[in-house]
Design a protein around this motif. Structure first.
Motif, PDB file in Angstrom:
ATOM      1  N   GLY A   1       0.822  -1.198   0.000  1.00 38.96           N
ATOM      2  CA  GLY A   1       0.000   0.000   0.000  1.00 38.96           C
ATOM      3  C   GLY A   1       0.852   1.242   0.000  1.00 38.96           C
ATOM      4  O   GLY A   1       2.089   1.184  -0.025  1.00 38.96           O
ATOM      5  N   THR A   2       0.200   2.379   0.020  1.00 32.50           N
ATOM      6  CA  THR A   2       0.899   3.654   0.045  1.00 32.50           C
ATOM      7  C   THR A   2       1.441   3.922   1.453  1.00 32.50           C
ATOM      8  O   THR A   2       1.014   3.302   2.433  1.00 32.50           O
ATOM      9  CB  THR A   2      -0.050   4.797  -0.355  1.00 32.50           C
ATOM     10  OG1 THR A   2      -1.168   4.807   0.560  1.00 32.50           O
ATOM     11  CG2 THR A   2      -0.572   4.588  -1.768  1.00 32.50           C
ATOM     12  N   ASP A   3       2.376   4.840   1.549  1.00 35.26           N
ATOM     13  CA  ASP A   3       2.921   5.190   2.856  1.00 35.26           C
ATOM     14  C   ASP A   3       1.820   5.778   3.732  1.00 35.26           C
ATOM     15  O   ASP A   3       1.073   6.665   3.294  1.00 35.26           O
ATOM     16  CB  ASP A   3       4.065   6.194   2.708  1.00 35.26           C
ATOM     17  CG  ASP A   3       4.899   6.279   3.970  1.00 35.26           C
ATOM     18  OD1 ASP A   3       5.235   5.223   4.526  1.00 35.26           O
ATOM     19  OD2 ASP A   3       5.223   7.405   4.394  1.00 35.26           O
ATOM     20  N   ALA A   4       1.714   5.260   4.949  1.00 32.21           N
ATOM     21  CA  ALA A   4       0.682   5.674   5.905  1.00 32.21           C
ATOM     22  C   ALA A   4      -0.724   5.307   5.433  1.00 32.21           C
ATOM     23  O   ALA A   4      -1.713   5.860   5.917  1.00 32.21           O
ATOM     24  CB  ALA A   4       0.761   7.161   6.204  1.00 32.21           C
ATOM     25  N   GLY A   5      -0.821   4.348   4.506  1.00 31.67           N
ATOM     26  CA  GLY A   5      -2.131   3.906   4.041  1.00 31.67           C
ATOM     27  C   GLY A   5      -2.825   3.030   5.068  1.00 31.67           C
ATOM     28  O   GLY A   5      -2.186   2.410   5.913  1.00 31.67           O
ATOM     29  N   THR A   6      -4.127   2.978   4.973  1.00 30.72           N
ATOM     30  CA  THR A   6      -4.915   2.201   5.935  1.00 30.72           C
ATOM     31  C   THR A   6      -5.787   1.153   5.243  1.00 30.72           C
ATOM     32  O   THR A   6      -6.772   0.681   5.812  1.00 30.72           O
ATOM     33  CB  THR A   6      -5.796   3.119   6.796  1.00 30.72           C
ATOM     34  OG1 THR A   6      -6.627   3.922   5.946  1.00 30.72           O
ATOM     35  CG2 THR A   6      -4.939   4.025   7.675  1.00 30.72           C
TER      36      THR A   6
ATOM     37  N   THR B   1     -12.573  -9.495   4.706  1.00 27.59           N
ATOM     38  CA  THR B   1     -12.427  -8.085   5.074  1.00 27.59           C
ATOM     39  C   THR B   1     -11.414  -7.957   6.210  1.00 27.59           C
ATOM     40  O   THR B   1     -11.505  -8.655   7.226  1.00 27.59           O
ATOM     41  CB  THR B   1     -13.770  -7.502   5.521  1.00 27.59           C
ATOM     42  OG1 THR B   1     -14.689  -7.588   4.430  1.00 27.59           O
ATOM     43  CG2 THR B   1     -13.620  -6.049   5.955  1.00 27.59           C
ATOM     44  N   VAL B   2     -10.438  -7.074   6.041  1.00 27.79           N
ATOM     45  CA  VAL B   2      -9.417  -6.820   7.053  1.00 27.79           C
ATOM     46  C   VAL B   2      -9.653  -5.410   7.600  1.00 27.79           C
ATOM     47  O   VAL B   2      -9.594  -4.430   6.861  1.00 27.79           O
ATOM     48  CB  VAL B   2      -8.001  -6.920   6.463  1.00 27.79           C
ATOM     49  CG1 VAL B   2      -6.946  -6.673   7.547  1.00 27.79           C
ATOM     50  CG2 VAL B   2      -7.794  -8.282   5.797  1.00 27.79           C
ATOM     51  N   THR B   3      -9.933  -5.314   8.899  1.00 31.89           N
ATOM     52  CA  THR B   3     -10.251  -4.031   9.514  1.00 31.89           C
ATOM     53  C   THR B   3      -9.077  -3.542  10.349  1.00 31.89           C
ATOM     54  O   THR B   3      -8.699  -4.180  11.338  1.00 31.89           O
ATOM     55  CB  THR B   3     -11.494  -4.163  10.411  1.00 31.89           C
ATOM     56  OG1 THR B   3     -12.590  -4.654   9.630  1.00 31.89           O
ATOM     57  CG2 THR B   3     -11.861  -2.820  11.018  1.00 31.89           C
ATOM     58  N   PRO B   4      -8.470  -2.405   9.970  1.00 29.77           N
ATOM     59  CA  PRO B   4      -7.329  -1.893  10.736  1.00 29.77           C
ATOM     60  C   PRO B   4      -7.761  -0.947  11.857  1.00 29.77           C
ATOM     61  O   PRO B   4      -8.742  -0.215  11.730  1.00 29.77           O
ATOM     62  CB  PRO B   4      -6.532  -1.138   9.682  1.00 29.77           C
ATOM     63  CG  PRO B   4      -7.582  -0.612   8.739  1.00 29.77           C
ATOM     64  CD  PRO B   4      -8.695  -1.640   8.736  1.00 29.77           C
ATOM     65  N   THR B   5      -7.033  -0.989  12.949  1.00 31.50           N
ATOM     66  CA  THR B   5      -7.161  -0.013  14.026  1.00 31.50           C
ATOM     67  C   THR B   5      -5.763   0.479  14.362  1.00 31.50           C
ATOM     68  O   THR B   5      -4.927  -0.287  14.854  1.00 31.50           O
ATOM     69  CB  THR B   5      -7.805  -0.642  15.281  1.00 31.50           C
ATOM     70  OG1 THR B   5      -9.075  -1.196  14.936  1.00 31.50           O
ATOM     71  CG2 THR B   5      -7.986   0.404  16.373  1.00 31.50           C
ATOM     72  N   ASN B   6      -5.490   1.719  14.043  1.00 33.24           N
ATOM     73  CA  ASN B   6      -4.183   2.336  14.322  1.00 33.24           C
ATOM     74  C   ASN B   6      -3.017   1.578  13.691  1.00 33.24           C
ATOM     75  O   ASN B   6      -1.896   1.597  14.203  1.00 33.24           O
ATOM     76  CB  ASN B   6      -3.946   2.468  15.825  1.00 33.24           C
ATOM     77  CG  ASN B   6      -4.963   3.357  16.501  1.00 33.24           C
ATOM     78  OD1 ASN B   6      -5.431   4.332  15.918  1.00 33.24           O
ATOM     79  ND2 ASN B   6      -5.334   3.022  17.726  1.00 33.24           N
ATOM     80  N   ALA B   7      -3.275   0.914  12.583  1.00 38.78           N
ATOM     81  CA  ALA B   7      -2.225   0.244  11.821  1.00 38.78           C
ATOM     82  C   ALA B   7      -2.185   0.861  10.428  1.00 38.78           C
ATOM     83  O   ALA B   7      -3.205   1.333   9.920  1.00 38.78           O
ATOM     84  CB  ALA B   7      -2.480  -1.254  11.729  1.00 38.78           C
ATOM     85  N   GLU B   8      -1.008   0.853   9.819  1.00 40.05           N
ATOM     86  CA  GLU B   8      -0.878   1.456   8.494  1.00 40.05           C
ATOM     87  C   GLU B   8       0.218   0.753   7.700  1.00 40.05           C
ATOM     88  O   GLU B   8       1.040   0.025   8.260  1.00 40.05           O
ATOM     89  CB  GLU B   8      -0.557   2.943   8.608  1.00 40.05           C
ATOM     90  CG  GLU B   8       0.733   3.247   9.347  1.00 40.05           C
ATOM     91  CD  GLU B   8       0.941   4.732   9.606  1.00 40.05           C
ATOM     92  OE1 GLU B   8       2.071   5.216   9.401  1.00 40.05           O
ATOM     93  OE2 GLU B   8      -0.034   5.404  10.011  1.00 40.05           O
ATOM     94  N   THR B   9       0.205   0.947   6.381  1.00 41.24           N
ATOM     95  CA  THR B   9       1.281   0.442   5.545  1.00 41.24           C
ATOM     96  C   THR B   9       2.417   1.455   5.533  1.00 41.24           C
ATOM     97  O   THR B   9       2.205   2.659   5.634  1.00 41.24           O
ATOM     98  CB  THR B   9       0.787   0.167   4.112  1.00 41.24           C
ATOM     99  OG1 THR B   9       0.027   1.280   3.626  1.00 41.24           O
ATOM    100  CG2 THR B   9      -0.086  -1.074   4.087  1.00 41.24           C
TER     101      THR B   9
END
Length: 223
Positions: A22-27, A38-46
């Motif tokens: 993904g992009t930098d700081a993508g969610t 479905t993958v649900t992020p919480t305070n995680a990023e690429t």
């Protein structure tokens, strides 16, 4: 059900596949298994600054977690073969008696893969399979990509780090409890947050490794 199927098929061997591209700081996080959960992020990023495979990884800064909702039709493992593997890069080491969850499904009676520390602060890879605990001594180093793997084949559990088996093979035919959501980067309650990065995580309903191997540095293909 998956698009094109009236019911969810159990024939696919890859249960979960995260490339963390993904992009930098993508969610946006994509399950590239054929189940496309479905993958649900919480305070995680690429993060594009650190990666082992391709061009980005998942960044978990001691507050992040990815959640994949439980689906019995997909996640049933029972007493059968399975494999969980991922690349991990720690920013800090676990505090004494604490763990940093890379992957968890079904709590301690399911499957857990976690860098950890014992009471003396020594390094461990903490692995749980169906209620049995396999703590394996290993000195983690911050800023270094390390490949972690737990594999069960024909009722035998093996733990590998960087492709080399650590500890002894252990008999285990326990019915693995995989109820509850699949969690990446924490235990779901904020009690075991990972401070670092994860790349190329694959969970399989089949054995992948029964002897020492060279960890892949190219993307896995779902099967």
């Amino acid at each position: 059900a998956i698009s094109g199927f009236t019911t969810t098929p159990l024939g696919f061997l890859t249960i979960l596949l995260l490339h963390f591209e993904g992009t930098d700081a993508g969610t946006t996080f994509t399950d590239d298994s054929l189940y496309v959960q479905t993958v649900t992020p919480t305070n995680a990023e690429t993060d594009t600054a650190q990666f082992k495979v391709e061009a980005s990884s998942g960044l978990f800064q001691a507050t992040g977690v990815l959640t994949v909702a439980h689906d019995t039709a997909i996640w049933t493992i029972g007493t059968g073969d399975f494999c969980v593997e991922a690349w991990v890069r720690l920013a800090t080491l676990p505090a004494a008696t604490k763990s940093m969850y890379v992957f968890a499904k079904g709590s301690t009676s399911g499957i857990i893969l976690a860098p950890s520390a014992d009471g003396g602060g020594s390094g461990l890879l903490d692995v749980h399979v169906g209620g049995s605990n396999y703590p394996t001594a290993f000195t983690f180093v911050t800023g270094v990509w390390t490949h972690l793997c737990v594999n069960r084949a024909s009722g035998v559990v093996q733990v590998f780090i960087n492709g080399s088996q650590l500890g002894t093979s252990a008999a285990n035919t326990t019915d693995v409890d995989t109820t509850g959501d699949a969690l990446v980067g924490d235990d779901g309650a904020g009690g075991a947050p990972l401070d670092g990065w994860i790349d190329e995580l694959r969970v399989s309903r089949t054995s992948r490794h029964t002897s020492d191997f060279t960890p892949s540095t190219t993307p896995f293909t779902a099967d």
